[in-house]
Design an enzyme around this catalytic site. Structure first.
Site, short mmCIF file in Angstrom:
data_model
loop_
_atom_site.label_atom_id
_atom_site.label_comp_id
_atom_site.label_asym_id
_atom_site.label_seq_id
_atom_site.Cartn_x
_atom_site.Cartn_y
_atom_site.Cartn_z
N ARG A 403 15.60 -5.61 17.47
CA ARG A 403 14.32 -6.03 16.67
C ARG A 403 14.63 -7.55 16.21
O ARG A 403 15.37 -7.60 15.60
CB ARG A 403 13.95 -5.08 15.67
N HIS A 463 21.85 -0.44 20.56
CA HIS A 463 21.65 -0.55 19.26
C HIS A 463 22.93 -1.49 18.16
O HIS A 463 22.61 -1.71 17.36
CB HIS A 463 21.65 0.76 18.59
N TYR A 496 15.45 -4.98 3.81
CA TYR A 496 16.66 -4.16 4.02
C TYR A 496 17.85 -4.51 3.29
O TYR A 496 18.22 -5.73 3.44
CB TYR A 496 16.68 -3.87 5.56
N ARG A 592 20.41 8.08 3.05
CA ARG A 592 19.01 7.67 2.47
C ARG A 592 17.85 8.65 2.97
O ARG A 592 17.17 9.25 2.24
CB ARG A 592 18.69 6.49 3.17
N HIS A 620 19.70 0.63 4.46
CA HIS A 620 20.06 0.29 5.90
C HIS A 620 21.57 0.24 6.05
O HIS A 620 21.66 0.27 7.18
CB HIS A 620 18.97 -0.78 6.05
#
Length: 713
Positions: A403, A463, A496, A592, A620
């Protein structure tokens, strides 16, 4: 309360040999640790996270507009939950998928999802109607309901409706020639009950008014009209108020807003397609009209109308959520952006700047750089790419992109690097959920500039967060590497918490190079010196290190591990943690969101504590610390301890080697969060969370506030 660890100061990681095959599965099929009662359901645990987010909206200590933001986040999260998690369970039901480790059949999970989600929806609207809306009005920020419009406001809104809204609407009467229209995912709609006949003599019954996405969902009233500087109304209220103007000569008996949430998980048979990008483009066209999962409808809508909608969407009764307010409550987030009232928001902060970032290669040669976002600026990462793009000694740049955000400076720097003659490779993950279209767009832009774009590996999302720069320095080539727990996204780097490492360590550089070779070519899964990698060594590496702590405990040596992540559900890891607890290992987990492990179960997880931190920033970062009998290992990673991350994705887990940087991570990202008693929730053995509060003799401690004061002050 979870105690603060007595962890030994982190030192450089010792090359402790851990067999790759160790603890392939720590338990036999009949092992009591497989008892379904010891494994919570992931979907229900994820749903419960949103209650903790909503609690921030209900907390008077949080600035008022930030409380509004937390309410909207909980609503948006719930949308995504139905689009992805609930849709996945429904898919499992359709295909008779057997229960997971929790033993719950998909049909049971769906019923429990409905019950728990209904509680959450009720709590969200109570918070809006009874708490936030009145508090905002008292502060001079009014979101006006229809029954609170005065005559002047009503006249202005009617004119606005005629001039700005009605010209773009296309109401559709339902009859044999006009079947029920397609309803876009999460779009605002009004179902209208009519009486009378239209211009063609057709008897009115039902009509659908769809609000195009081009219309603003929140309308701000001019101060000279409304008398207040910050007065707003929902588009849904305006549509309902003036819907009769779209049906002249007919009587409107009722108008009820509704919204349908659909499955948004794109499924592409990657083995069957020749071009993943083209296949995804085709899938994106129909994404907004996939299977319906949830119907939100005005509370006062008559049952026959609800039944008609359910029939058209092929939904059962339990998929209905009656709403006491606007069905698109999350759209009130626009008020947060439109109202510039600093006293109603968190104080602004300036991330810490890195000295020497104007010459990143020289700075990194002096020693590794650790960045703890958002407290440390993201600028050094961007500077590394920009300077590499312009440096004549840089030969190649390789980067993963999951992203990046709109108008990404990272993407622009890669484009410039390619134009400057560098060999640039970008591994673009097209299947980054909800960012597929954006990623297709910047992938095209990169290719047009001459960047070699790779779409990763079939069947495994990429990822990992990696950047590799190859630079000629004298007679040798030196590799500079950035590895992170978060995305290359300047916006999320301010919202984050994430850890980033910039290093010129030769072994780490060699490892990262090999991973890129795997992604862009057909290289084998070779042994890495420093990194653990999914899907090859990370899962086994985590299990082996947990078992190593258990061996230390059984031998009477100190045994401890602390891990921070977004979510935990991988069954073998859960069972390994249970076994380690039984052996006497002291375990603290900072998770989290979803956590399927149950701490505090007598005889099983007495030595495990689990806490969740919910605060100003979204937690994060993924950090794993293993005590290793006084010679600790510290890793940061792009991976949570989830099945998908450990087994079905390309992830990297990297050590923090310099002792001073390792000590900083332990202090800031672990000890600091274990000491939090203001934003921490402790998971109980029954699966419920208890919010912690300072004990009588304890000082209040917020982990995020501490870092803001220490690093940004």
């Amino acid at each position: 309360m979870s105690r603060r660890p007595s962890a030994a100061p982190a030192r450089a990681t010792r090359r402790t040999r851990v067999p790759a095959s160790a603890v392939a599965d720590a338990t036999a099929p009949d092992d009591p640790l497989r008892d379904p009662a010891l494994h919570a359901n992931r979907e229900l645990s994820q749903l419960d996270f949103n209650f903790r987010v909503l609690a921030q909206a209900q907390d008077p200590a949080v600035p008022l507009l930030e409380r509004l933001r937390f309410l909207c986040i909980s609503c948006t999260n719930l949308d995504e939950f139905f689009e992805i998690r609930a849709a996945t369970v429904r898919h499992a039901l359709d295909f008779n998928t057997p229960p997971g480790p929790d033993g719950l059949p998909p049909a049971v999970v769906l019923r429990r999802i409905h019950d728990r989600a209904a509680e959450l929806v009720q709590a969200q609207y109570r918070c809006w109607n009874e708490v936030l809306r009145p508090a905002l009005a008292q502060a001079g920020v009014r979101v006006l309901a229809r029954d609170h419009w005065n005559a002047r406001q009503t006249r202005w809104l009617r004119a606005y409706f005629r001039d700005e809204i009605m010209p773009v609407l296309s109401p559709l009467g339902l009859d044999p020639a006009h079947p029920f229209p397609k309803i876009l995912n999460k779009s605002l709609n009004i179902v209208v009950v009519l009486k009378g006949r239209d211009a063609f003599g057709r008897a009115g019954h039902l009509a659908i008014v769809r609000a195009p996405r081009s219309l603003p969902r929140i309308i701000q009233l001019p101060p000279k009209v409304s008398g207040g500087e910050h007065d707003f109304v929902f588009l849904s209220a305006v549509l309902s108020a003036f819907v009769d103007e779209m049906f002249p000569g007919m009587e409107v008996k009722g108008a009820y807003q509704f919204r349908v949430t659909r499955n948004s998980e794109l499924i592409v048979d990657e083995e069957e397609v020749e071009n993943l990008a083209l296949a995804l483009r085709d899938e994106l066209v129909g994404r907004g009209y996939l299977r319906a999962m949830r119907l939100e409808i005005a509370r006062n809508c008559p049952k026959p109308i609800v039944r008609t909608l359910l029939e058209n969407f092929e939904l059962p009764e339990e998929a209905v959520y009656r709403i006491d307010g606007p069905v698109n409550l999350n759209r009130v987030i626009q008020v947060y952006d439109l109202v510039q009232r600093p006293e109603l928001k968190y104080p602004p902060f300036q991330p810490r700047k890195l000295a020497g970032s104007d010459a990143m290669f020289e700075r990194v040669r002096e020693g590794d750089v650790l960045l703890h976002h958002p407290f440390d600026a993201f600028a050094p990462v961007l500077e590394l790419v920009k300077q590499a793009a312009e440096d004549p000694n840089v030969l190649a740049i390789k980067q993963t992109l999951y992203r990046t955000g709109k108008d990404s400076a990272i993407v622009e720097a890669l484009v410039q690097a390619a134009r400057n003659g560098k060999d640039v490779t970008a591994v673009v993950e097209l299947r980054a959920r909800f960012d597929e279209e954006a990623n297709l767009g910047f992938a095209d832009r990169l290719q047009e500039a001459g960047v070699q774009v790779v779409y990763g590996v079939v069947g495994y999302k990429t990822h990992a967060k990696m950047l590799l720069v190859v630079r000629r320095e004298g007679r040798q080539l030196r590799r500079y590497v950035h590895l992170g727990t978060g995305n290359y996204h300047a916006g999320t780097a301010r919202a984050y918490t994430d850890i980033g490492l910039i290093t010129a360590d030769p072994q780490i550089g060699s490892d990262v190079h090999q991973v890129f070779q795997q992604l862009s070519g057909l290289a084998p899964a070779t042994r890495l010196e420093r990194l653990l990698q999914s899907p090859f060594t990370l899962h086994a590496g985590v299990l082996a290190r947990i078992e190593r702590e258990a061996r230390h405990a059984r031998a009477g040596r100190p045994a401890r591990l602390v891990a921070k992540m977004n979510a935990l559900n991988e069954p073998q890891v859960v069972r390994a943690l249970y076994a380690a607890s039984q052996a006497g290992v002291s375990i603290d987990l900072i998770v989290r969101g979803a956590c399927t492990l149950r701490p505090g179960v007598p005889g099983v997880s007495d030595n495990i504590r689990v806490r969740s931190i919910v605060g100003r920033f979204l937690e994060h970062s993924r950090v794993y610390w293993f005590g290793n009998d006084g010679d600790p290992e510290l890793f940061c990673a792009s991976a949570d301890w989830l099945e998908r991350n450990l087994l079905r994705r390309v992830e990297v887990c990297f050590p923090i080697l310099p002792p001073e940087l390792a000590a900083r991570v332990v202090d800031e990202a672990l000890d600091n969060y274990l000491a939090d008693n203001l934003n921490a929730w402790e998971l109980q053995a029954d699966g419920r969370y208890r919010r912690l509060a300072p004990e009588a003799d304890a000082m209040p401690h917020s982990a995020q506030a501490t870092l803001l004061a220490r690093l940004c002050g």
